[in-house]
Design a protein around this motif. Structure first.
Motif, PDB file in Angstrom:
ATOM      1  N   PRO A  88       0.824  -1.208   0.000  1.00  0.00           N
ATOM      2  CA  PRO A  88       0.000   0.000   0.000  1.00  0.00           C
ATOM      3  C   PRO A  88       0.860   1.261   0.000  1.00  0.00           C
ATOM      4  CG  PRO A  88      -0.034  -1.042   2.167  1.00  0.00           C
ATOM      5  CD  PRO A  88       0.716  -1.955   1.250  1.00  0.00           C
ATOM      6  N   ALA A  89       0.384   2.273  -0.687  1.00  0.00           N
ATOM      7  CA  ALA A  89       1.037   3.582  -0.727  1.00  0.00           C
ATOM      8  C   ALA A  89      -0.022   4.627  -0.387  1.00  0.00           C
ATOM      9  CB  ALA A  89       1.635   3.839  -2.105  1.00  0.00           C
ATOM     10  N   SER A  90       0.397   5.865  -0.271  1.00  0.00           N
ATOM     11  CA  SER A  90      -0.545   6.906   0.168  1.00  0.00           C
ATOM     12  C   SER A  90      -1.757   7.039  -0.741  1.00  0.00           C
ATOM     13  CB  SER A  90       0.181   8.244   0.279  1.00  0.00           C
ATOM     14  OG  SER A  90       0.714   8.620  -0.976  1.00  0.00           O
ATOM     15  N   SER A  91      -1.576   6.775  -2.019  1.00  0.00           N
ATOM     16  CA  SER A  91      -2.706   6.941  -2.941  1.00  0.00           C
ATOM     17  C   SER A  91      -3.129   5.646  -3.622  1.00  0.00           C
ATOM     18  CB  SER A  91      -2.346   7.977  -4.015  1.00  0.00           C
ATOM     19  OG  SER A  91      -1.233   7.517  -4.762  1.00  0.00           O
ATOM     20  N   GLU A  92      -2.498   4.536  -3.265  1.00  0.00           N
ATOM     21  CA  GLU A  92      -2.800   3.260  -3.899  1.00  0.00           C
ATOM     22  C   GLU A  92      -3.042   2.189  -2.847  1.00  0.00           C
ATOM     23  OE1 GLU A  92      -3.154   2.465  -7.182  1.00  0.00           O
ATOM     24  OE2 GLU A  92      -2.989   4.611  -7.551  1.00  0.00           O
ATOM     25  N   PRO A  93      -4.009   1.313  -3.086  1.00  0.00           N
ATOM     26  CA  PRO A  93      -4.241   0.219  -2.139  1.00  0.00           C
ATOM     27  C   PRO A  93      -3.157  -0.848  -2.243  1.00  0.00           C
ATOM     28  CG  PRO A  93      -5.635  -0.053  -4.054  1.00  0.00           C
ATOM     29  CD  PRO A  93      -4.935   1.275  -4.219  1.00  0.00           C
ATOM     30  N   GLY A  94      -2.967  -1.576  -1.150  1.00  0.00           N
ATOM     31  CA  GLY A  94      -2.118  -2.755  -1.189  1.00  0.00           C
ATOM     32  C   GLY A  94      -2.877  -3.891  -1.845  1.00  0.00           C
ATOM     33  N   ARG A  95      -2.163  -4.716  -2.587  1.00  0.00           N
ATOM     34  CA  ARG A  95      -2.783  -5.846  -3.284  1.00  0.00           C
ATOM     35  C   ARG A  95      -1.901  -7.084  -3.143  1.00  0.00           C
ATOM     36  NH1 ARG A  95      -6.708  -4.395  -6.871  1.00  0.00           N
ATOM     37  NH2 ARG A  95      -6.953  -2.171  -7.273  1.00  0.00           N
ATOM     38  N   ALA A 114      -7.574 -13.178  -3.685  1.00  0.00           N
ATOM     39  CA  ALA A 114      -7.046 -11.816  -3.798  1.00  0.00           C
ATOM     40  C   ALA A 114      -7.452 -10.979  -2.586  1.00  0.00           C
ATOM     41  CB  ALA A 114      -7.554 -11.164  -5.082  1.00  0.00           C
ATOM     42  N   TRP A 115      -6.578 -10.048  -2.248  1.00  0.00           N
ATOM     43  CA  TRP A 115      -6.781  -9.138  -1.121  1.00  0.00           C
ATOM     44  C   TRP A 115      -6.516  -7.714  -1.581  1.00  0.00           C
ATOM     45  CZ3 TRP A 115      -7.722 -10.840   4.001  1.00  0.00           C
ATOM     46  CH2 TRP A 115      -7.654 -12.220   4.177  1.00  0.00           C
ATOM     47  N   LEU A 116      -7.297  -6.805  -1.059  1.00  0.00           N
ATOM     48  CA  LEU A 116      -7.119  -5.379  -1.306  1.00  0.00           C
ATOM     49  C   LEU A 116      -7.190  -4.684   0.058  1.00  0.00           C
ATOM     50  CD1 LEU A 116      -8.517  -3.334  -4.155  1.00  0.00           C
ATOM     51  CD2 LEU A 116      -8.882  -2.502  -1.856  1.00  0.00           C
ATOM     52  N   ILE A 117      -6.188  -3.890   0.370  1.00  0.00           N
ATOM     53  CA  ILE A 117      -6.139  -3.169   1.647  1.00  0.00           C
ATOM     54  C   ILE A 117      -5.914  -1.704   1.333  1.00  0.00           C
ATOM     55  CG2 ILE A 117      -4.948  -2.926   3.857  1.00  0.00           C
ATOM     56  CD1 ILE A 117      -4.023  -5.832   3.524  1.00  0.00           C
ATOM     57  N   GLU A 118      -6.881  -0.864   1.739  1.00  0.00           N
ATOM     58  CA  GLU A 118      -6.744   0.557   1.419  1.00  0.00           C
ATOM     59  C   GLU A 118      -7.193   1.438   2.573  1.00  0.00           C
ATOM     60  OE1 GLU A 118      -9.281   2.008  -1.785  1.00  0.00           O
ATOM     61  OE2 GLU A 118     -10.727   0.443  -1.358  1.00  0.00           O
ATOM     62  N   ASP A 119      -6.515   2.568   2.682  1.00  0.00           N
ATOM     63  CA  ASP A 119      -6.904   3.578   3.654  1.00  0.00           C
ATOM     64  C   ASP A 119      -8.119   4.334   3.138  1.00  0.00           C
ATOM     65  OD1 ASP A 119      -4.890   3.151   5.637  1.00  0.00           O
ATOM     66  OD2 ASP A 119      -3.439   4.171   4.335  1.00  0.00           O
ATOM     67  N   LEU A 120      -9.035   4.616   4.040  1.00  0.00           N
ATOM     68  CA  LEU A 120     -10.233   5.400   3.739  1.00  0.00           C
ATOM     69  C   LEU A 120     -10.202   6.674   4.577  1.00  0.00           C
ATOM     70  CD1 LEU A 120     -12.980   2.594   3.789  1.00  0.00           C
ATOM     71  CD2 LEU A 120     -11.846   3.578   1.783  1.00  0.00           C
ATOM     72  N   PRO A 121     -10.988   7.663   4.189  1.00  0.00           N
ATOM     73  CA  PRO A 121     -11.032   8.897   4.979  1.00  0.00           C
ATOM     74  C   PRO A 121     -11.451   8.630   6.434  1.00  0.00           C
ATOM     75  CG  PRO A 121     -12.155   9.186   2.872  1.00  0.00           C
ATOM     76  CD  PRO A 121     -11.829   7.726   2.997  1.00  0.00           C
ATOM     77  N   PHE A 122     -11.098   9.548   7.293  1.00  0.00           N
ATOM     78  CA  PHE A 122     -11.479   9.528   8.706  1.00  0.00           C
ATOM     79  C   PHE A 122     -10.804   8.400   9.483  1.00  0.00           C
ATOM     80  CE2 PHE A 122     -15.144  11.150   6.270  1.00  0.00           C
ATOM     81  CZ  PHE A 122     -15.040  12.495   6.617  1.00  0.00           C
ATOM     82  N   GLY A 123      -9.572   8.044   9.090  1.00  0.00           N
ATOM     83  CA  GLY A 123      -8.794   7.077   9.843  1.00  0.00           C
ATOM     84  C   GLY A 123      -9.328   5.658   9.813  1.00  0.00           C
ATOM     85  N   ARG A 124      -9.821   5.228   8.657  1.00  0.00           N
ATOM     86  CA  ARG A 124     -10.355   3.881   8.507  1.00  0.00           C
ATOM     87  C   ARG A 124      -9.536   3.096   7.494  1.00  0.00           C
ATOM     88  NH1 ARG A 124     -15.860   4.639   6.128  1.00  0.00           N
ATOM     89  NH2 ARG A 124     -14.700   6.234   5.006  1.00  0.00           N
TER      90      ARG A 124
END
Length: 169
Positions: A88-95, A114-124
């Motif tokens: 994962p990067a600041s603008s891209e999800p981890g895969r 497959a897995w996708l891990i991404e940051d969402l707004p409000f600390g989620r």
């Protein structure tokens, strides 16, 4: 939101079985969750349905694109190859994704997990895991109620979040 990248032979709707699980948790980041998933040897510490993780000719600890590994899950001895690995990067999800297989002939099971891990707004953080399966064992799993794949993957997600929260302290 982002979605899983599917190989043509494993496109959902065209395989014998497909499951999808997702969790969104506050107070965690993709960077905190990532090592728990990308380091396969850690899976059994928070997911009881995985065991005996071993790498073939790879020092680890992180999975990497092209790496072959072995683990046991749902009663299947799974040989696998990591086919997607993007931290994962600041603008891209981890895969992370792997092709796994077990058995031969009528007992052969092929999966794309497959897995996708991404940051969402409000600390989620959002974690999406999806798996397609091909073969006769996949047909049986798809008909089984309650669905062992959906329940098992939910246990994996819940364990992943719990382990990430424990690591914060």
């Amino acid at each position: 939101m982002n979605e899983i990248h599917w190989p043509q032979d494993f496109l959902p709707g065209f395989t014998e079985n497909f499951v999808s699980n997702e969790i969104i948790a506050a107070g965690l980041t993709a960077a905190q969750v990532w090592p728990l998933l990308s380091q396969a040897h850690r899976w059994p510490s928070y997911y009881a349905n995985s065991a005996n993780v071993r790498f073939h000719e790879h020092a680890g600890p992180d999975l990497q694109h092209g790496v072959h590994f072995y683990f046991e899950t749902f009663g299947f001895p799974v040989q696998a190859q990591c086919v997607e690995y993007v931290a994962p990067a600041s603008s891209e999800p981890g895969r992370i994704a792997w092709h796994g297989w077990a058995g031969d002939g009528d007992t052969r099971l092929d999966v794309h997990h497959a897995w996708l891990i991404e940051d969402l707004p409000f600390g989620r953080v959002r974690i999406l895991t999806q798996e397609t399966q091909r073969g006769k064992p996949a047909e049986t799993l798809a008909r089984t109620r309650p669905n062992p794949m959906i329940n098992g993957h939910q246990d994996w997600l819940d364990g992943l979040i719990s382990a990430a929260r424990l690591a914060q302290h």
